[in-house]
Design a protein around this motif. Structure first.
Motif, PDB file in Angstrom:
ATOM      1  N   ARG A  12       0.832  -1.213   0.000  1.00  0.00           N
ATOM      2  CA  ARG A  12       0.000   0.000   0.000  1.00  0.00           C
ATOM      3  C   ARG A  12       0.864   1.259   0.000  1.00  0.00           C
ATOM      4  O   ARG A  12       0.610   2.203  -0.745  1.00  0.00           O
ATOM      5  N   ASN A  13       1.891   1.275   0.842  1.00  0.00           N
ATOM      6  CA  ASN A  13       2.770   2.444   0.918  1.00  0.00           C
ATOM      7  C   ASN A  13       3.515   2.677  -0.398  1.00  0.00           C
ATOM      8  O   ASN A  13       3.685   3.815  -0.829  1.00  0.00           O
ATOM      9  N   ALA A  14       3.971   1.600  -1.031  1.00  0.00           N
ATOM     10  CA  ALA A  14       4.691   1.726  -2.306  1.00  0.00           C
ATOM     11  C   ALA A  14       3.757   2.242  -3.396  1.00  0.00           C
ATOM     12  O   ALA A  14       4.144   3.109  -4.193  1.00  0.00           O
ATOM     13  N   ALA A  15       2.533   1.732  -3.443  1.00  0.00           N
ATOM     14  CA  ALA A  15       1.574   2.196  -4.445  1.00  0.00           C
ATOM     15  C   ALA A  15       1.277   3.684  -4.251  1.00  0.00           C
ATOM     16  O   ALA A  15       1.211   4.445  -5.226  1.00  0.00           O
ATOM     17  N   ALA A  16       1.118   4.128  -3.009  1.00  0.00           N
ATOM     18  CA  ALA A  16       0.850   5.544  -2.731  1.00  0.00           C
ATOM     19  C   ALA A  16       2.044   6.409  -3.128  1.00  0.00           C
ATOM     20  O   ALA A  16       1.878   7.480  -3.726  1.00  0.00           O
ATOM     21  N   ALA A  17       3.256   5.951  -2.828  1.00  0.00           N
ATOM     22  CA  ALA A  17       4.458   6.718  -3.174  1.00  0.00           C
ATOM     23  C   ALA A  17       4.622   6.826  -4.686  1.00  0.00           C
ATOM     24  O   ALA A  17       4.967   7.891  -5.213  1.00  0.00           O
ATOM     25  N   LYS A  18       4.368   5.730  -5.396  1.00  0.00           N
ATOM     26  CA  LYS A  18       4.474   5.760  -6.856  1.00  0.00           C
ATOM     27  C   LYS A  18       3.422   6.679  -7.462  1.00  0.00           C
ATOM     28  O   LYS A  18       3.697   7.406  -8.422  1.00  0.00           O
ATOM     29  N   ALA A  19       2.215   6.677  -6.902  1.00  0.00           N
ATOM     30  CA  ALA A  19       1.154   7.560  -7.398  1.00  0.00           C
ATOM     31  C   ALA A  19       1.546   9.024  -7.210  1.00  0.00           C
ATOM     32  O   ALA A  19       1.309   9.852  -8.103  1.00  0.00           O
ATOM     33  N   GLU A  20       2.159   9.349  -6.080  1.00  0.00           N
ATOM     34  CA  GLU A  20       2.615  10.726  -5.851  1.00  0.00           C
ATOM     35  C   GLU A  20       3.678  11.120  -6.872  1.00  0.00           C
ATOM     36  O   GLU A  20       3.648  12.234  -7.408  1.00  0.00           O
ATOM     37  N   LEU A  21       4.616  10.224  -7.145  1.00  0.00           N
ATOM     38  CA  LEU A  21       5.681  10.527  -8.102  1.00  0.00           C
ATOM     39  C   LEU A  21       5.116  10.724  -9.506  1.00  0.00           C
ATOM     40  O   LEU A  21       5.582  11.585 -10.250  1.00  0.00           O
TER      41      LEU A  21
END
Length: 176
Positions: free
Chosen positions: A63-72
């Motif tokens: 979940r954290n990785a998906a959120a970070a990638k979405a922000e980028l």
């Protein structure tokens, strides 16, 4: 890696109170781009909560990785590259000046690369494994790099000896 690192730290009586933060390089290169330049940014991913089961840690990291990638992805490639350069420069500059006011942006670097789906040969000699050797920057204690090659997933660990004095033990904990 998160669970192995947590087990390693627990053995050394050093349980983190907060999630470990992982910096993951992200390629900004278009698949058709052949320009010989660096085009990379990074996402910062909080790992699992201390004390959580491995399954819960993995779900949280996903979940954290998906959120970070979405922000980028909300940034243009140029802005994403500038962000990575600015963060790196600020961290390295603070270390060079002996200023400890900036907390590390991450505790470890975790990256993966695709090498080849099919076996690679040099003459008649088949490449059996590919163990990467990467680098660590200021404030980072560990770099774990994974390389997929055929049906294998090989990995290499590079550590700051003052942060991880017995990397062989860490490798065993990560391999469990």
């Amino acid at each position: 890696v998160d669970t192995g690192l947590s087990r390693y730290l627990a053995v050394h009586g050093s349980r983190p109170r907060e999630p470990i933060v992982c910096m993951c390089p992200v390629s900004l290169r278009d698949p058709t781009d052949t320009e010989a330049t660096t085009k990379v940014s990074a996402v910062f991913v909080p790992m699992g909560e201390p004390g959580e089961s491995a399954a819960r840690r993995l779900a949280r990291i996903a979940r954290n990785a998906a959120a970070a990638k979405a922000e980028l992805q909300e940034l243009s490639p140029g802005a994403a590259l500038d962000l990575a350069v600015a963060l790196y420069a600020a961290q390295e500059g603070a270390i060079a000046l002996g200023v400890n006011a900036l907390p590390p942006t991450a505790n470890l670097v975790l990256s993966n690369m695709r090498f080849a789906a099919e076996p690679v040969f040099l003459g008649d000699a088949r490449l059996e494994a590919f163990y990467p050797v990467s680098m660590i920057g200021g404030g980072i204690g560990l770099n774990a790099t994974f390389v997929s090659y055929g049906e294998r997933l090989d990995f290499g660990l590079v550590a700051n000896r003052s942060a991880i004095p017995d990397i062989e033990r860490l490798a065993k904990e990560c391999g469990k």
